[in-house]
Design an enzyme around this catalytic site. Structure first.
Site, mmCIF file in Angstrom:
data_model
loop_
_atom_site.group_PDB
_atom_site.id
_atom_site.type_symbol
_atom_site.label_atom_id
_atom_site.label_comp_id
_atom_site.label_asym_id
_atom_site.label_seq_id
_atom_site.Cartn_x
_atom_site.Cartn_y
_atom_site.Cartn_z
ATOM 1 N N CYS A 213 -1.021 1.746 -10.294
ATOM 2 C CA CYS A 213 -2.187 0.884 -9.417
ATOM 3 C C CYS A 213 -3.655 1.071 -9.839
ATOM 4 O O CYS A 213 -4.165 0.204 -10.354
ATOM 5 C CB CYS A 213 -1.996 1.493 -8.311
ATOM 6 S SG CYS A 213 -0.274 0.725 -7.239
ATOM 7 N N PHE B 131 0.904 -1.211 0.009
ATOM 8 C CA PHE B 131 -0.058 0.042 -0.004
ATOM 9 C C PHE B 131 0.935 1.636 -0.037
ATOM 10 O O PHE B 131 0.851 2.226 0.871
ATOM 11 C CB PHE B 131 -1.084 0.032 1.314
ATOM 12 C CG PHE B 131 -1.815 -1.223 1.120
ATOM 13 C CD1 PHE B 131 -3.061 -1.017 0.510
ATOM 14 C CD2 PHE B 131 -1.644 -2.395 1.806
ATOM 15 C CE1 PHE B 131 -4.033 -2.335 0.488
ATOM 16 C CE2 PHE B 131 -2.656 -3.309 1.866
ATOM 17 C CZ PHE B 131 -3.691 -3.235 1.503
ATOM 18 N N GLU C 105 3.444 6.526 -4.320
ATOM 19 C CA GLU C 105 4.491 7.082 -5.276
ATOM 20 C C GLU C 105 4.712 8.378 -4.732
ATOM 21 O O GLU C 105 4.028 9.094 -4.423
ATOM 22 C CB GLU C 105 4.279 6.746 -6.605
ATOM 23 C CG GLU C 105 4.255 5.310 -7.131
ATOM 24 C CD GLU C 105 4.495 5.343 -8.647
ATOM 25 O OE1 GLU C 105 5.190 6.065 -9.089
ATOM 26 O OE2 GLU C 105 3.894 4.300 -9.125
ATOM 27 N N LYS D 54 1.365 12.007 -10.818
ATOM 28 C CA LYS D 54 1.074 12.534 -9.585
ATOM 29 C C LYS D 54 2.622 13.399 -9.301
ATOM 30 O O LYS D 54 3.858 12.842 -10.053
ATOM 31 C CB LYS D 54 0.770 11.750 -8.632
ATOM 32 C CG LYS D 54 1.614 10.762 -8.357
ATOM 33 C CD LYS D 54 1.222 9.576 -7.034
ATOM 34 C CE LYS D 54 1.533 10.519 -5.783
ATOM 35 N NZ LYS D 54 1.379 9.559 -4.801
#
Length: 437
Positions: A266, A155, A158, A327
């Site tokens: 993901c 989990f 990045e 991102k």
């Protein structure tokens, strides 16, 4: 504790480095000899803040090693982690070829009890396939060596992966035996000394937890994007709506930020895989299917806003894009909205100037020279007709609007992440288009 990690992609390299940082002896395995040679010299193939120094420190200390073959170290390890890729097939299902290859090698070479842990994101039921492959290989060897399989989904965010790994909010582990549970508990206990956050469960539940978690986060993003698009039509301000619903403790504020869609390694892959798993079992994941549909629509929203301003004609227009990565704090462009926006702008006849603090090389590797790569954020806006913010890097938050206004041919800002203050730009007499306002 001696462990091996197969796969030196994002998950494998971060996991191996962090385990070494906590004192484990780690060997990271990858069949890419060029990558291994670079890693042995502490050259990092991915961008993740702080990772390069942590790798170098643990390599020098002898706790972190790199090799091209699992057989070179399997005799000495207690745990083998499988962190290889599970790329989506055309139908959206996860390709398990590499995962099963690791299981096959494991079954062919273990000489004592060893635990095989799946770190890759895999569909529910994969552990049983892995177990069957290992048993098949042991049978061919006429061997009765004991082993266990486990699931330990990652989990990691990045850009904040080291912090997430070193101080996790939870560690989810699926096991079948007490022996496997004890080994995993021993490995992870140093990471959770101050707060026991290891959650043990059966393997199918652990496998499903990863997909459910990512799909829930993706759902929140697509929900807010849907609300934002309606806000524009009815005259509401999505920021005010977001704060209003986020103040409800049952909802909270995280992942309620509208924008030009989610990307990365993901969310898109896991949403598709969960939809496919549902179909395999005769069930339609209707909410998740809508999440994906909204996201694909949202990736076009910036382009559509620009196209509308120029009445559908972008010939000879220059568009400056700030941000390429999906991102901030990463160079990852997998499923990045920027790729969709660039493709549509180029096809519409526009010239595209781009700048990103770290993802320029990755963009060039993916799309070549169809865009103009600029040395900084201000070079990108020279003679541009539109400035579009795609990725909300910190350095884009307080730009010099006076410099931008002077450099641009026509002045228009399209804020794909809603980080700019409309009143501030009004004072500079700069038109601003946002999402959901």
């Amino acid at each position: 504790m001696n462990i091996a990690i197969v796969g030196t992609g994002y998950v494998g390299l971060v996991s191996g480095t962090c385990f070494a940082e906590m004192g484990a002896d780690v060997t990271c395995i990858d069949i890419d000899e060029g990558k291994i040679l670079k890693l042995q010299s502490s050259e990092i193939p991915i961008y993740e803040p702080g990772l390069d120094s942590m790798v170098k420190r643990n390599v020098e200390a002898g706790r972190l090693k790199f090799a091209t073959d699992l057989t070179s170290c399997i005799d000495n390890v207690e745990i083998v982690f499988s962190a290889v890729g599970t790329p989506p097939d055309e139908d959206g299902s996860a390709d398990l070829k590499y995962v099963l290859d690791v299981a096959r090698t494991f079954g062919q070479n273990i000489k004592k009890y060893t635990l095989l842990v799946t770190k890759s994101t895999v569909p529910v039921g994969t552990a049983m396939k892995i177990k069957a492959v290992i048993k098949e290989e042991l049978l061919r060897r006429n061997s009765h060596i004991e082993f266990d399989v486990a699931s330990n989904p990652e989990f990691l965010k990045e850009g904040a992966a080291l912090k997430d790994f070193m101080s996790p909010d939870r560690v989810v582990i699926g096991v079948e035996t007490e022996r496997a549970k004890d080994i995993m508990n021993k490995l992870y206990k140093p990471f959770v000394l101050n707060n026991y956050r290891i959650i043990f469960r059966d393997i199918p539940s652990a496998e499903m937890t990863k997909y459910a978690a990512n799909s829930m986060l993706a759902t929140r993003i697509s929900f807010m994007n849907d609300i934002a698009n309606l806000c524009e039509l009815v005259g509401a301000d999505v920021d005010m709506v977001r704060r209003g619903i986020g103040a409800d403790a049952r909802i909270g504020t995280k992942f309620l930020y509208p924008g030009c869609g989610y990307g990365g390694s993901c969310f898109p892959k896991d949403v598709k895989a969960l939809i496919h798993t549902g179909k395999e079992y005769g069930y339609d994941m209707r909410v998740i299917e809508a999440v994906e549909e909204v996201n694909e629509y949202q990736k076009n929203i910036v382009f559509e806003k620009i196209l509308k301003v120029f009445d559908g004609n972008l010939e000879d227009k220059t568009i400056a894009l700030w941000g390429l990565a999906f991102k901030p704090e990463t160079d990852d462009m997998r499923e990045a909205p920027a790729l969709v926006i660039i493709d549509r702008l180029i096809k519409a006849g526009a010239k595209v100037n781009v700048y990103d603090p770290v993802a320029m090389d990755e963009c060039k590797r993916r799309i070549g020279d169809v865009v103009v790569y600029c040395k900084d954020m201000y070079e990108a806006v020279i003679d541009a007709d539109v400035l579009a913010l795609i990725t909300e890097w910190k350095q884009f938050r307080i730009p010099s609007w006076k410099v931008i206004k002077k450099a641009m041919r026509n002045v228009l800002v399209v804020d794909g992440r809603n980080i700019y203050d409309k009143r501030e730009l009004e004072q500079e007499q700069i038109p601003l288009l946002s999402i959901g306002k």
